[in-house]
Design a protein around this motif. Structure first.
Motif, PDB file in Angstrom:
ATOM      1  N   ARG A   1       0.997  -1.653  -0.433  1.00  0.00           N
ATOM      2  CA  ARG A   1       0.212  -0.060  -0.139  1.00  0.00           C
ATOM      3  C   ARG A   1       0.649   0.923   0.048  1.00  0.00           C
ATOM      4  O   ARG A   1       1.216   1.998   0.820  1.00  0.00           O
TER       5      ARG A   1
ATOM      6  N   LEU B   1       1.049   4.269  -0.990  1.00  0.00           N
ATOM      7  CA  LEU B   1       0.486   5.437  -1.216  1.00  0.00           C
ATOM      8  C   LEU B   1      -0.185   6.172  -0.248  1.00  0.00           C
ATOM      9  O   LEU B   1      -0.237   6.898  -0.067  1.00  0.00           O
ATOM     10  N   ALA B   2      -1.161   4.752   0.197  1.00  0.00           N
ATOM     11  CA  ALA B   2      -1.414   5.145   1.605  1.00  0.00           C
ATOM     12  C   ALA B   2      -1.032   5.135   2.974  1.00  0.00           C
ATOM     13  O   ALA B   2      -1.038   6.223   3.466  1.00  0.00           O
TER      14      ALA B   2
ATOM     15  N   THR C   1       0.755   8.612   3.201  1.00  0.00           N
ATOM     16  CA  THR C   1       0.291   9.555   2.743  1.00  0.00           C
ATOM     17  C   THR C   1      -0.918  10.174   4.477  1.00  0.00           C
ATOM     18  O   THR C   1      -1.193  10.506   4.807  1.00  0.00           O
TER      19      THR C   1
ATOM     20  N   ARG D   1      -4.038  13.369   7.341  1.00  0.00           N
ATOM     21  CA  ARG D   1      -3.571  12.913   5.751  1.00  0.00           C
ATOM     22  C   ARG D   1      -2.843  13.908   4.424  1.00  0.00           C
ATOM     23  O   ARG D   1      -2.990  15.200   4.818  1.00  0.00           O
TER      24      ARG D   1
ATOM     25  N   LEU E   1      -2.599  14.490  -0.644  1.00  0.00           N
ATOM     26  CA  LEU E   1      -2.403  14.867  -3.160  1.00  0.00           C
ATOM     27  C   LEU E   1      -2.415  15.853  -3.364  1.00  0.00           C
ATOM     28  O   LEU E   1      -1.790  16.493  -4.303  1.00  0.00           O
TER      29      LEU E   1
ATOM     30  N   LEU F   1       1.002  18.394  -3.148  1.00  0.00           N
ATOM     31  CA  LEU F   1       1.968  17.657  -3.962  1.00  0.00           C
ATOM     32  C   LEU F   1       2.792  18.537  -4.315  1.00  0.00           C
ATOM     33  O   LEU F   1       3.980  18.362  -4.790  1.00  0.00           O
TER      34      LEU F   1
END
Length: 460
Positions: free
Chosen positions: A103, A105-106, A109, A128, A131, A135
Motif C-alpha cells: 500500500r 500511496l496510503a 500519506t 492525511r 495529494l 503534492l
C-alpha cells in the motif's frame, strides 16, 4: 566541501478526538522540516520540525517544535513527535506512517497519531497528506542548503586565548523594533576555565534600548551550537532567558553562507579573527518578552552570524543591511590589536549580495586591494561612519547613522582580561549608493534604510 542538508515543507489535514470531548475536531499541521544531511531513502535520517498546529476552536500554536525520524526502507516508518500548546497545556503529538510495499500511496500519506500530556494519553486522530492540492507545493519546497550545523558547531578546540560568538539581529516588520541576541564563549589566556555569557536586547523604534545579561557560567556543553542551561542558539531555534527577558524563536535560513572574511580563514584561524554568516538572510517567528512588553514576530528579517578569534579589535565597525529582494550588505571594518597591523588604517571587509551574486568576487579584495592599492576605506566615528571603495567597474559609498537615543553601549572582556566597549544600534539608518563606470560614473542602485540597519562601532 560544505556538507549539504535537506529542507522541505509539508501540510497535513485531519481530525482529532480529545479525551474531554465526544465529537471530533478538524486539525491542520503546517510544518518546516530540516535535516543536516541529504535525505536518502535507504538510511535513517533525523530531522528537526518547526511549524504551526491548529485544532479548530482549541489550539493555534505557531511555535510548535519537534522531530522526525525518516526511515522509509531501513525501519519502514516515518515517525513524528511534535510539541505544541493548547489552552496553556503542553501536548505532544506522537505518530508514524507505517510504510508498506503493498500500500505505498496510503502508507506514505496517512498518519495515525495520539496526543499525550505529561505521559498521559489525552486524544487520538488521523492526519492525511492532501495529494491533490499538496503534492506540487511539497515537491517544489525541497532545498539542499549548506548544513547549518556545520557553521554553528563550536570552533573552539580547547586552546586558551580564544573567543567565539554566535549572534542574531533582526527587525520586527510590524513595530519596527530591533532585536539583538549575543552568545559568547571566552577561553581566558591564563588557561583558566572557559565560560559562556551574553545578553538579549530590544531596540524600540523610538528608543531607548533595553537589555539583560546572562552568565557567566562554565562552558561545559558541546553540540551543534551554543548551549547553556537556560540559553540555546541551535540550528533553526533560539530560546532562553536573561533577567526579565525570555525568547523563543524559530529561524528559517534563506541563501547560502556568506564569508565576510576570506573563506579559508574560517577553517584555518591564522588571522586575528574571522566572521561569517551561515545564511545570507533569515526569517524569524516567535516571541520575545521583556518586562511587561512582548514582541510577537512573524517572518521578521535578519540574520545570524559567527565570529571566531583572539578577542576584539582595537577599533571596529559592523553593518548588516537587508536591502530587500534578497539583497544583503555585510561590512566589518577593523584595526587589529596585533603589532604592526595596529598601525594600519581600518581594514574593510565588504560583501554585497545582489541578484544572487557576491561583489567583490573575493572577500580579501576590499581589505588589501592589489598589493595595497585600491583598498576600501573606512572613516569610523559616531553618530556617523562611512565606507567607500571601488572594485572592477563598480564603486560603493555607505553612510551609516547611529542616533544616540537608539544606540546601546555595552562592555566586553577579552580572553587576556582587557576591556572593550561597543556601541550598538539595531535601528540604525543607512544610505548605500552603488555606481558603475560607463565612460563616467553612473548610479546603478541606491538603498535608503530608515531604522532597519543593524550597526555597531567599538573601541578601547
Amino acid at each position: 566541501m560544505t556538507p549539504r542538508g535537506t529542507e522541505f515543507r509539508e501540510t497535513m489535514l485531519g481530525r482529532v478526538r480529545l479525551g474531554d470531548e465526544e465529537r471530533e475536531r478538524p486539525v491542520r499541521l503546517d510544518l518546516v522540516v530540516r535535516a543536516d544531511v541529504v535525505l536518502l531513502p535507504h538510511r535513517t535520517t533525523p530531522a528537526r520540525v518547526t511549524g504551526r498546529v491548529r485544532i479548530a476552536g482549541r489550539a493555534d500554536d505557531a511555535e510548535a517544535v519537534g522531530e522526525l525520524e525518516i526511515s522509509p526502507l531501513a525501519r519502514r516508518r516515518i515517525r513524528y513527535r511534535i510539541s505544541f500548546v493548547m489552552e496553556g497545556r503542553r501536548l505532544e503529538l506522537d505518530g508514524w506512517k507505517s510504510i508498506s510495499a503493498g500500500r505505498p500511496l496510503a502508507s506514505m500519506t496517512v498518519l495515525p497519531y495520539t496526543l499525550h500530556e505529561d505521559g498521559e494519553r489525552v486524544g487520538e486522530g488521523t492526519l492525511r497528506f492532501p495529494l491533490a492540492t499538496g503534492l506540487l507545493p511539497f515537491l517544489a519546497s525541497f532545498r539542499f542548503p549548506g548544513a547549518a550545523e556545520w557553521h554553528l558547531a563550536p570552533r573552539w578546540d580547547g586552546d586558551p586565548g580564544r573567543t567565539e560568538v554566535w549572534y542574531t539581529t533582526l527587525t520586527d516588520p510590524v513595530t519596527g523594533s530591533g532585536v539583538w541576541l549575543h552568545h559568547e564563549l571566552v577561553a581566558p589566556t591564563d588557561g583558566s576555565g572557559a565560560y559562556a555569557h551574553g545578553w538579549a536586547a530590544v531596540f524600540p523604534k523610538d528608543g531607548p534600548a533595553e537589555h539583560a545579561r546572562f552568565g557567566p557560567v562554565p562552558w561545559t556543553e558541546h553540540g551543534p551550537g551554543f548551549t547553556t542551561e537556560d540559553v540555546h542558539a541551535l540550528p533553526g531555534r533560539l530560546d532562553g532567558s536573561a533577567g526579565p527577558f525570555t525568547w523563543s524563536l524559530t529561524e528559517t535560513p534563506h541563501g547560502g553562507p556568506v564569508h565576510t572574511f576570506p573563506r579559508w580563514s574560517w577553517r584555518r584561524p591564522w588571522l586575528p579573527a574571522s566572521h561569517m554568516l551561515p545564511a545570507a538572510r533569515c526569517e524569524y517567528s516567535g516571541t520575545v518578552r521583556y518586562g511587561d512588553s512582548e514582541l510577537r514576530l512573524d517572518g521578521a528579517a535578519g540574520a545570524s552570524a559567527r565570529i571566531y578569534g583572539h578577542g576584539n579589535a582595537r577599533r571596529w565597525a559592523w553593518l548588516h543591511a537587508d536591502l530587500g529582494g534578497g539583497d544583503v550588505l555585510e561590512i566589518v571594518a577593523a584595526v587589529s590589536m596585533r603589532r604592526g597591523l595596529d598601525r594600519l588604517p581600518p581594514l574593510v571587509f565588504l560583501r554585497l549580495l545582489r541578484d544572487g551574486r557576491a561583489w567583490p568576487r573575493r572577500a580579501e579584495r576590499t581589505a588589501v586591494g592589489w598589493a595595497g592599492l585600491g583598498r576600501f576605506r573606512a572613516h569610523l566615528g559616531l553618530p556617523e561612519w562611512r565606507v567607500t571603495g571601488r572594485a572592477g567597474l563598480r564603486r560603493i559609498k555607505v553612510t551609516v547613522t547611529q542616533p544616540p537615543r537608539r544606540t546601546l553601549t555595552l562592555d566586553y572582556t577579552d580572553p587576556d582580561g582587557s576591556p572593550a566597549v561597543c556601541r550598538n544600534s539595531e535601528t540604525a539608518d543607512a544610505v548605500v549608493t552603488l555606481e558603475r563606470w560607463w565612460g563616467s560614473w553612473r548610479e546603478e542602485a541606491t538603498w535608503r534604510l530608515s531604522g532597519t540597519a543593524h550597526a555597531e562601532v567599538g573601541d578601547r
